[in-house]
Design a protein around this motif. Structure first.
Motif, PDB file in Angstrom:
ATOM      1  N   UNK A  94     -14.646  -1.536 -50.823  1.00  0.00           N
ATOM      2  CA  UNK A  94     -13.719  -0.339 -50.370  1.00  0.00           C
ATOM      3  C   UNK A  94     -13.713  -0.635 -48.743  1.00  0.00           C
ATOM      4  N   UNK A  95     -14.558  -0.794 -48.150  1.00  0.00           N
ATOM      5  CA  UNK A  95     -14.619  -1.038 -46.746  1.00  0.00           C
ATOM      6  C   UNK A  95     -13.715  -2.317 -46.336  1.00  0.00           C
ATOM      7  N   UNK A  96     -13.956  -3.225 -47.142  1.00  0.00           N
ATOM      8  CA  UNK A  96     -13.424  -4.781 -46.956  1.00  0.00           C
ATOM      9  C   UNK A  96     -11.708  -4.528 -47.246  1.00  0.00           C
ATOM     10  N   UNK A  97     -11.341  -3.436 -48.240  1.00  0.00           N
ATOM     11  CA  UNK A  97      -9.986  -3.255 -48.583  1.00  0.00           C
ATOM     12  C   UNK A  97      -9.460  -2.251 -47.353  1.00  0.00           C
ATOM     13  N   UNK A  98     -10.194  -1.616 -46.635  1.00  0.00           N
ATOM     14  CA  UNK A  98      -9.646  -0.868 -45.429  1.00  0.00           C
ATOM     15  C   UNK A  98      -9.683   0.547 -45.617  1.00  0.00           C
ATOM     16  N   UNK A  99     -10.425   0.949 -46.541  1.00  0.00           N
ATOM     17  CA  UNK A  99     -10.942   2.492 -46.841  1.00  0.00           C
ATOM     18  C   UNK A  99     -11.795   2.854 -45.731  1.00  0.00           C
ATOM     19  N   UNK A 100     -11.422   3.989 -44.995  1.00  0.00           N
ATOM     20  CA  UNK A 100     -12.363   4.340 -43.824  1.00  0.00           C
ATOM     21  C   UNK A 100     -13.850   4.667 -44.411  1.00  0.00           C
ATOM     22  N   UNK A 101     -14.979   4.092 -43.359  1.00  0.00           N
ATOM     23  CA  UNK A 101     -16.230   4.219 -43.836  1.00  0.00           C
ATOM     24  C   UNK A 101     -16.663   5.715 -44.053  1.00  0.00           C
ATOM     25  N   UNK A 102     -16.048   6.585 -43.135  1.00  0.00           N
ATOM     26  CA  UNK A 102     -16.297   8.121 -43.377  1.00  0.00           C
ATOM     27  C   UNK A 102     -15.797   8.693 -44.625  1.00  0.00           C
ATOM     28  N   UNK A 103     -14.915   7.982 -45.465  1.00  0.00           N
ATOM     29  CA  UNK A 103     -14.619   8.500 -46.636  1.00  0.00           C
ATOM     30  C   UNK A 103     -15.217   7.905 -47.697  1.00  0.00           C
ATOM     31  N   UNK A 104     -16.206   7.258 -47.445  1.00  0.00           N
ATOM     32  CA  UNK A 104     -17.058   6.657 -48.716  1.00  0.00           C
ATOM     33  C   UNK A 104     -18.121   7.699 -49.041  1.00  0.00           C
ATOM     34  N   UNK A 105     -18.559   7.765 -50.301  1.00  0.00           N
ATOM     35  CA  UNK A 105     -19.656   8.676 -50.826  1.00  0.00           C
ATOM     36  C   UNK A 105     -20.940   7.535 -50.409  1.00  0.00           C
ATOM     37  N   UNK A 106     -22.222   8.353 -50.397  1.00  0.00           N
ATOM     38  CA  UNK A 106     -23.580   7.721 -50.514  1.00  0.00           C
ATOM     39  C   UNK A 106     -23.673   7.364 -51.815  1.00  0.00           C
ATOM     40  N   UNK A 107     -24.590   6.258 -52.057  1.00  0.00           N
ATOM     41  CA  UNK A 107     -24.981   5.477 -53.384  1.00  0.00           C
ATOM     42  C   UNK A 107     -25.454   6.917 -54.177  1.00  0.00           C
ATOM     43  N   UNK A 108     -26.603   7.569 -53.675  1.00  0.00           N
ATOM     44  CA  UNK A 108     -27.287   8.942 -54.082  1.00  0.00           C
ATOM     45  C   UNK A 108     -26.507   9.858 -54.608  1.00  0.00           C
ATOM     46  N   UNK A 109     -25.395  10.023 -53.813  1.00  0.00           N
ATOM     47  CA  UNK A 109     -24.319  11.273 -54.160  1.00  0.00           C
ATOM     48  C   UNK A 109     -23.694  11.080 -55.719  1.00  0.00           C
TER      49      UNK A 109
END
Length: 150
Positions: A94-109
């Protein structure tokens, strides 16, 4: 809330988990599942929303459908550590595709079901980014009443 293999939450951890659960939006989750199903041409594995996404394989297939070969190896089965690599691969793609890092969930989420609304937010962010990138596939529209949460 938390996985049943862990000790029961108490105190502030319990309060936080309850608050996060209250922020879940079944309508947004249903729309996210419908969008992913349309993109992939197949429904997620059987189970609850969070359980069907937990091993990350379906999410990896999703980013590969939008941006082919983003995730090279998808683990369908294995030990917890092995399938958790799917979630990490999805996030990196997702980051490589351009999704902003702040929009990512954490693995434990997702893995420990700590913040399922964050997972939904990430799926919506992927759809928005795909649209901005010119992807011509299905679009996940956010209802106006949900905008404040996303």
């Amino acid at each position: 809330m938390a996985d049943t293999n862990r000790a029961a939450l108490s105190g502030i951890a319990y309060d936080i988990a309850k608050k996060v659960d209250k922020n879940r939006d079944p309508e947004a989750e249903t729309k996210a599942v419908a969008w992913m199903t349309e993109v992939l041409g197949k429904a997620p594995p059987a189970g609850t929303y969070e359980d069907s996404l937990k091993n990350g394989a379906y999410l990896c297939e999703l980013i590969n459908a939008i941006a082919p070969n983003s995730v090279k190896k998808i683990h369908q089965k294995g030990q917890a550590f092995t399938v958790m690599q799917n979630i990490e691969a999805f996030q990196k793609a997702l980051v490589a595709y351009g999704v902003p890092a702040e929009d990512l969930f954490q693995t434990v989420d997702l893995w420990e079901k700590r913040n399922i609304p964050a997972v939904t937010k990430t799926i919506y962010a992927l759809s928005r980014t795909a649209e901005k990138q010119g992807w011509s596939g299905p679009k996940l529209q956010l209802d106006q009443h949900l905008v404040k949460d996303f």
